[in-house]
Motif scaffolding. Sequence first.
Motif, mmCIF file in Angstrom:
data_model
loop_
_atom_site.group_PDB
_atom_site.id
_atom_site.type_symbol
_atom_site.label_atom_id
_atom_site.label_comp_id
_atom_site.label_asym_id
_atom_site.label_seq_id
_atom_site.Cartn_x
_atom_site.Cartn_y
_atom_site.Cartn_z
ATOM 1 N N LYS A 136 6.906 32.965 -24.911
ATOM 2 C CA LYS A 136 5.563 33.227 -25.434
ATOM 3 C C LYS A 136 4.572 33.483 -24.307
ATOM 4 C CE LYS A 136 5.967 30.730 -29.823
ATOM 5 N NZ LYS A 136 5.481 29.578 -30.624
ATOM 6 N N ALA A 137 4.718 32.735 -23.209
ATOM 7 C CA ALA A 137 3.824 32.923 -22.066
ATOM 8 C C ALA A 137 4.018 34.311 -21.463
ATOM 9 C CB ALA A 137 4.084 31.842 -21.016
ATOM 10 N N ILE A 138 5.261 34.737 -21.343
ATOM 11 C CA ILE A 138 5.563 36.075 -20.808
ATOM 12 C C ILE A 138 4.977 37.148 -21.723
ATOM 13 C CG2 ILE A 138 7.408 37.721 -20.318
ATOM 14 C CD1 ILE A 138 9.135 35.304 -19.494
ATOM 15 N N GLN A 139 5.141 36.964 -23.030
ATOM 16 C CA GLN A 139 4.618 37.926 -24.002
ATOM 17 C C GLN A 139 3.098 38.017 -23.905
ATOM 18 O OE1 GLN A 139 5.687 37.109 -28.072
ATOM 19 N NE2 GLN A 139 4.265 38.619 -28.896
ATOM 20 N N LEU A 140 2.453 36.867 -23.814
ATOM 21 C CA LEU A 140 0.993 36.832 -23.708
ATOM 22 C C LEU A 140 0.517 37.577 -22.467
ATOM 23 C CD1 LEU A 140 -1.741 35.715 -24.698
ATOM 24 C CD2 LEU A 140 -1.303 33.686 -23.314
ATOM 25 N N TYR A 141 1.166 37.302 -21.360
ATOM 26 C CA TYR A 141 0.799 37.959 -20.098
ATOM 27 C C TYR A 141 0.986 39.471 -20.210
ATOM 28 C CZ TYR A 141 0.545 38.867 -15.077
ATOM 29 O OH TYR A 141 0.182 39.338 -13.833
ATOM 30 N N ALA A 142 2.130 39.888 -20.733
ATOM 31 C CA ALA A 142 2.433 41.311 -20.834
ATOM 32 C C ALA A 142 1.451 42.038 -21.746
ATOM 33 C CB ALA A 142 3.858 41.501 -21.346
ATOM 34 N N GLU A 143 1.142 41.436 -22.877
ATOM 35 C CA GLU A 143 0.234 42.074 -23.829
ATOM 36 C C GLU A 143 -1.159 42.261 -23.243
ATOM 37 O OE1 GLU A 143 0.459 39.566 -27.237
ATOM 38 O OE2 GLU A 143 2.234 40.562 -28.068
ATOM 39 N N HIS A 144 -1.643 41.269 -22.540
ATOM 40 C CA HIS A 144 -2.999 41.346 -21.997
ATOM 41 C C HIS A 144 -3.083 42.158 -20.705
ATOM 42 C CE1 HIS A 144 -5.373 38.699 -24.653
ATOM 43 N NE2 HIS A 144 -4.200 38.168 -24.924
ATOM 44 N N GLN A 145 -1.935 42.413 -20.094
ATOM 45 C CA GLN A 145 -1.920 43.225 -18.887
ATOM 46 C C GLN A 145 -1.452 44.659 -19.157
ATOM 47 O OE1 GLN A 145 -3.825 41.784 -16.738
ATOM 48 N NE2 GLN A 145 -2.467 41.498 -14.984
ATOM 49 N N GLY A 146 -1.127 44.946 -20.403
ATOM 50 C CA GLY A 146 -0.677 46.279 -20.751
ATOM 51 C C GLY A 146 0.696 46.609 -20.185
ATOM 52 N N ILE A 147 1.540 45.584 -20.078
ATOM 53 C CA ILE A 147 2.891 45.767 -19.551
ATOM 54 C C ILE A 147 3.835 46.034 -20.709
ATOM 55 C CG2 ILE A 147 4.790 44.648 -18.313
ATOM 56 C CD1 ILE A 147 2.644 43.023 -16.813
ATOM 57 N N GLY A 148 4.602 47.123 -20.619
ATOM 58 C CA GLY A 148 5.459 47.518 -21.723
ATOM 59 C C GLY A 148 6.815 46.848 -21.749
ATOM 60 N N ASP A 185 2.583 33.816 -11.767
ATOM 61 C CA ASP A 185 1.501 33.728 -12.739
ATOM 62 C C ASP A 185 1.947 32.997 -14.004
ATOM 63 O OD1 ASP A 185 -0.238 35.021 -11.072
ATOM 64 O OD2 ASP A 185 0.026 36.986 -11.989
ATOM 65 N N VAL A 186 3.144 33.311 -14.479
ATOM 66 C CA VAL A 186 3.659 32.661 -15.681
ATOM 67 C C VAL A 186 3.864 31.171 -15.432
ATOM 68 C CG1 VAL A 186 5.600 32.541 -17.297
ATOM 69 C CG2 VAL A 186 4.761 34.764 -16.537
ATOM 70 N N LEU A 187 4.444 30.820 -14.290
ATOM 71 C CA LEU A 187 4.679 29.412 -13.962
ATOM 72 C C LEU A 187 3.362 28.663 -13.788
ATOM 73 C CD1 LEU A 187 6.680 27.154 -13.305
ATOM 74 C CD2 LEU A 187 6.642 27.917 -10.920
ATOM 75 N N ALA A 188 2.388 29.301 -13.139
ATOM 76 C CA ALA A 188 1.085 28.663 -12.950
ATOM 77 C C ALA A 188 0.441 28.359 -14.286
ATOM 78 C CB ALA A 188 0.181 29.568 -12.111
ATOM 79 N N TYR A 189 0.537 29.290 -15.227
ATOM 80 C CA TYR A 189 -0.033 29.083 -16.557
ATOM 81 C C TYR A 189 0.667 27.929 -17.274
ATOM 82 C CZ TYR A 189 -0.441 29.651 -21.587
ATOM 83 O OH TYR A 189 -0.599 29.415 -22.919
ATOM 84 N N LEU A 190 2.001 27.917 -17.244
ATOM 85 C CA LEU A 190 2.754 26.876 -17.936
ATOM 86 C C LEU A 190 2.439 25.492 -17.382
ATOM 87 C CD1 LEU A 190 6.179 28.738 -18.138
ATOM 88 C CD2 LEU A 190 4.746 28.117 -20.089
ATOM 89 N N ASN A 191 2.402 25.363 -16.067
ATOM 90 C CA ASN A 191 2.130 24.065 -15.456
ATOM 91 C C ASN A 191 0.668 23.669 -15.611
ATOM 92 O OD1 ASN A 191 4.760 23.612 -14.698
ATOM 93 N ND2 ASN A 191 4.523 24.426 -12.632
ATOM 94 N N ARG A 192 -0.215 24.639 -15.634
ATOM 95 C CA ARG A 192 -1.636 24.365 -15.853
ATOM 96 C C ARG A 192 -1.836 23.847 -17.270
ATOM 97 N NH1 ARG A 192 -6.300 26.346 -13.232
ATOM 98 N NH2 ARG A 192 -8.157 26.560 -14.550
ATOM 99 N N THR A 193 -1.149 24.455 -18.222
ATOM 100 C CA THR A 193 -1.215 24.018 -19.616
ATOM 101 C C THR A 193 -0.628 22.625 -19.775
ATOM 102 O OG1 THR A 193 -0.994 26.309 -20.355
ATOM 103 C CG2 THR A 193 -0.563 24.607 -21.986
ATOM 104 N N ALA A 194 0.468 22.363 -19.062
ATOM 105 C CA ALA A 194 1.106 21.044 -19.130
ATOM 106 C C ALA A 194 0.159 19.971 -18.617
ATOM 107 C CB ALA A 194 2.390 21.045 -18.305
#
Length: 205
Positions: A136-148, A185-194
Amino acid sequence: MKTQVKAAAAALLAVAFFGAAASAQNPAGANAKKYGVAVVDINYIFKNHQNFIASMDGMKNDFQGVEAEVKGKQQQIVKATEQKNNYTPGSPEFKQLDEQIVRMNAALQVDVTQKRKGLVEREAKIYYDTYVEVTKAIQLYAEHQGIGIVLRFNGEEADQNNRESILRSINKAVHFQNSIDITPDVLAYLNRTATAQAPGGSRPQ
């Protein structure tokens, strides 16, 4: 109403996500948005995911507790067997202890099987829940960054003295990436959320 709530939740997650990414100032994925393609090292994330590490440490402690409990019961069986051998075979005392030992062994076998099954199921759930969270974190990042597309890769360097490590590197799906690694970036988000969700943890700024 539910759609609005979901949209608001997604927006809050995005703020937390990009707040973490911006504070990290890590150029590893600098070109991901430019190319519309990114790579992510799932193994590295699992190895450094704070919640996952804590959950697995808890599993390890519980396993050691079960192991100690089993050893204690095995010792009781050993003592009962030693006591039984002090009696004459066929005597009432011998038969009584013999039946007791059989029951103890059977109960121990059932207990070990049930607890082992429980630990295996719990471990599987930890892996699954973490996988869903990472995805879900990867999906969120990709969607908001316009990554296909986001590809999985292994960023670990090959060990020239380890045959298995060399073979894993040879079989890599991605052999080169030009600053499209979004793993930090994904790891930073996950650990920040934790940290934010932990008791007494600070909320993302």
